[in-house]
Write an enzyme that holds these catalytic residues in place. Structure first.
Site, PDB file in Angstrom:
ATOM      1  N   GLU A 128      10.545  -1.793   6.699  1.00  0.00           N
ATOM      2  CA  GLU A 128      11.691  -0.981   7.293  1.00  0.00           C
ATOM      3  C   GLU A 128      12.688  -0.818   6.065  1.00  0.00           C
ATOM      4  O   GLU A 128      13.428  -1.509   5.561  1.00  0.00           O
ATOM      5  CB  GLU A 128      12.432  -1.990   8.217  1.00  0.00           C
ATOM      6  N   CYS A 150      -0.428   6.235  10.084  1.00  0.00           N
ATOM      7  CA  CYS A 150       0.632   5.512  10.498  1.00  0.00           C
ATOM      8  C   CYS A 150       0.228   4.090  11.283  1.00  0.00           C
ATOM      9  O   CYS A 150      -0.243   4.318  12.204  1.00  0.00           O
ATOM     10  CB  CYS A 150       1.389   6.574  11.280  1.00  0.00           C
ATOM     11  N   SER A 160      12.419   6.535   7.216  1.00  0.00           N
ATOM     12  CA  SER A 160      12.103   6.161   8.365  1.00  0.00           C
ATOM     13  C   SER A 160      12.812   4.875   8.822  1.00  0.00           C
ATOM     14  O   SER A 160      13.159   3.902   7.837  1.00  0.00           O
ATOM     15  CB  SER A 160      10.565   6.138   8.538  1.00  0.00           C
ATOM     16  N   CYS A 177       6.967  -4.963  15.613  1.00  0.00           N
ATOM     17  CA  CYS A 177       6.523  -3.788  16.309  1.00  0.00           C
ATOM     18  C   CYS A 177       5.158  -4.339  16.749  1.00  0.00           C
ATOM     19  O   CYS A 177       4.298  -4.296  15.793  1.00  0.00           O
ATOM     20  CB  CYS A 177       6.666  -2.661  15.967  1.00  0.00           C
ATOM     21  N   CYS A 228       3.296   8.592   0.830  1.00  0.00           N
ATOM     22  CA  CYS A 228       4.000   7.801   1.578  1.00  0.00           C
ATOM     23  C   CYS A 228       4.067   6.410   0.931  1.00  0.00           C
ATOM     24  O   CYS A 228       3.075   5.784   0.479  1.00  0.00           O
ATOM     25  CB  CYS A 228       3.108   7.644   2.962  1.00  0.00           C
ATOM     26  N   ASN A 277      -2.851   4.932  16.566  1.00  0.00           N
ATOM     27  CA  ASN A 277      -3.837   4.629  15.441  1.00  0.00           C
ATOM     28  C   ASN A 277      -4.290   3.236  15.609  1.00  0.00           C
ATOM     29  O   ASN A 277      -3.739   2.176  15.734  1.00  0.00           O
ATOM     30  CB  ASN A 277      -3.439   5.008  13.931  1.00  0.00           C
ATOM     31  N   CYS A 326       1.968  -2.044  15.639  1.00  0.00           N
ATOM     32  CA  CYS A 326       2.007  -1.837  13.864  1.00  0.00           C
ATOM     33  C   CYS A 326       1.396  -2.873  13.214  1.00  0.00           C
ATOM     34  O   CYS A 326       1.798  -4.199  13.322  1.00  0.00           O
ATOM     35  CB  CYS A 326       3.321  -1.468  13.511  1.00  0.00           C
ATOM     36  N   LEU A 361      11.285   5.897  17.684  1.00  0.00           N
ATOM     37  CA  LEU A 361      12.006   5.521  19.109  1.00  0.00           C
ATOM     38  C   LEU A 361      10.826   5.080  19.893  1.00  0.00           C
ATOM     39  O   LEU A 361      11.082   3.882  20.338  1.00  0.00           O
ATOM     40  CB  LEU A 361      12.410   6.950  19.790  1.00  0.00           C
ATOM     41  N   CYS A 401       6.693  -6.565   6.684  1.00  0.00           N
ATOM     42  CA  CYS A 401       7.850  -5.977   7.539  1.00  0.00           C
ATOM     43  C   CYS A 401       8.264  -7.098   8.543  1.00  0.00           C
ATOM     44  O   CYS A 401       7.395  -7.778   9.171  1.00  0.00           O
ATOM     45  CB  CYS A 401       7.366  -4.624   8.343  1.00  0.00           C
ATOM     46  N   GLU A 450       0.919  -1.003  -0.008  1.00  0.00           N
ATOM     47  CA  GLU A 450      -0.118  -0.016  -0.197  1.00  0.00           C
ATOM     48  C   GLU A 450       0.948   1.338   0.016  1.00  0.00           C
ATOM     49  O   GLU A 450       2.070   1.067   0.486  1.00  0.00           O
ATOM     50  CB  GLU A 450      -1.028   0.182   1.309  1.00  0.00           C
TER      51      GLU A 450
END
Length: 382
Positions: free
Chosen positions: A188, A363, A221, A136, A125, A320, A139, A245, A132, A112
């Site tokens: 990433e 995000c 990022s 995390c 974006c 989010n 996410c 972070l 990924c 996406e």
């Protein structure tokens, strides 16, 4: 505290190498394109013609390149302009100012990208990987796992397509020219280092070599791959580094950003400050505000001490919602107190606008989900 295992971050490693897409002109610099055209039996100047169409006029369909002879278009199409991204679904919100595109790649992988229009700029974006591997837990992309790296052209083609959307005037109230690109979509970026850097060089090179964007309008990022941050600092690029972070202390960051189990907060920040010193670019610190997890006043004070006096800016991101998440966004009073404490420490701080939440385009929400009964639905982008 749960120690989350890292999913392997190198999908090109021997034994699990996926099939990459066919070669595209965006994979090559201009001289390599000229060599390819010559090998196809065409004069070298055809490379500039095709490149001007793609990067200068944002034309991705060879059939529309009518200044080339029909036989030439057919010969060059398969070798220089194979279709890399097939639209699956395109959604819009914010009165059309935020638009999310879901693509199917040649191997069936889904990615996406998001276009965001503002009164003074248009930002896209883009994704650098399908899925990924950073795991995390807050996410959606990280929870999906990693499928593969994207090619240079697959990365660039997202920007070229959405630049064409902006140029069509479809984003009312915004300029018709793409101006900013953020590598904050799926994946990433620094785990796909070589292709991401090559994509950046295509994005900033002037047409016909590339898209002609300003280096200072490109943001990369990362969750903190220290060797790659240091390598990026040596590339002679002026792009902005955004460091995700999310916690100022190792105990919590080990859980929220599992790569912290390898490179601790102090190591990551040292690499970020070296990047700022070598490039002169302010480092953006990304910090998702998670209710009762990382939003305590003492963590704001610790973050302020770590960042005070550095060339940096903090982007606080209201968490989010993602399917199945056990966490929620911090209440606004808690968020405001966090901001107050950071600013009291002398740290520039803003709260990010949560654009695209209604279409899962904000995000941490990109997951490339496809409804079982949905194929191509493009009305929302018209």
């Amino acid at each position: 505290m749960t120690s989350l295992p890292l999913i392997p971050v190198d999908p090109d490693a021997p034994g699990r190498r996926p099939k990459m897409p066919p070669r595209h002109l965006a994979d090559l610099d201009l001289s390599a394109r000229q060599e390819l055209v010559t090998e196809l039996g065409e004069p070298g100047f055809r490379a500039k013609q095709v490149s001007n169409h793609y990067f200068g006029r944002l034309v991705r369909d060879p059939a529309l390149m009518t200044d080339l002879p029909a036989a030439t278009r057919e010969r060059l199409a398969g070798s220089m302009l194979p279709q890399l991204l097939t639209p699956v679904r395109e959604l819009a919100c914010d009165d059309g100012a935020t638009r999310k595109a879901l693509w199917r790649l040649h191997d069936g992988s889904l990615v996406e990208s998001v276009l965001m229009g503002y009164p003074d700029r248009v930002t896209v974006c883009i994704s650098s990987q399908a899925g990924c591997g950073m795991a995390c837990p807050f996410c959606a992309t990280g929870q999906a796992g990693l499928t593969r790296n994207l090619s240079t052209a697959e990365i660039v083609d997202q920007a070229v397509y959405l630049a064409g959307v902006a140029a069509s005037g479809a984003v009312a109230g915004s300029p018709p020219r793409l101006s900013h690109v953020v590598f904050m979509g799926m994946g990433e970026p620094l785990a796909n280092y070589a292709r991401v850097v090559a994509a950046i060089r295509r994005l900033v090179a002037p047409a016909p070599e590339g898209l002609g964007l300003s280096q200072r309008h490109i943001t990369v990022s990362t969750v903190g791959l220290v060797p790659a941050i240091r390598r990026l600092a040596s590339e002679d690029l002026s792009v902005t580094l955004a460091l995700s972070l999310h916690a100022p202390d190792d105990d919590l960051r080990d859980e929220l950003v599992p790569v912290n189990q390898r490179w601790k907060v102090s190591e990551v920040l040292d690499a970020a400050w070296d990047y700022a010193a070598r490039t002169g670019r302010r480092v953006s610190i990304e910090y998702a505000m998670i209710k009762d997890v990382n939003d305590q006043p003492w963590r704001a004070d610790l973050l302020g001490r770590l960042l005070a006096g550095k060339l940096t800016h903090v982007n606080l991101i209201p968490l989010n919602p993602t399917p199945g998440s056990r966490w929620d966004a911090s209440p606004k009073p808690v968020e405001r107190e966090f901001v107050r404490r950071l600013r009291a420490a002398g740290v520039s701080t803003t709260v990010r606008d949560t654009r695209g939440r209604e279409i899962d385009g904000a995000c941490g929400q990109l997951a490339a989900a496809q409804d079982q009964d949905t194929d191509v639905s493009r009305e929302a982008m018209a």
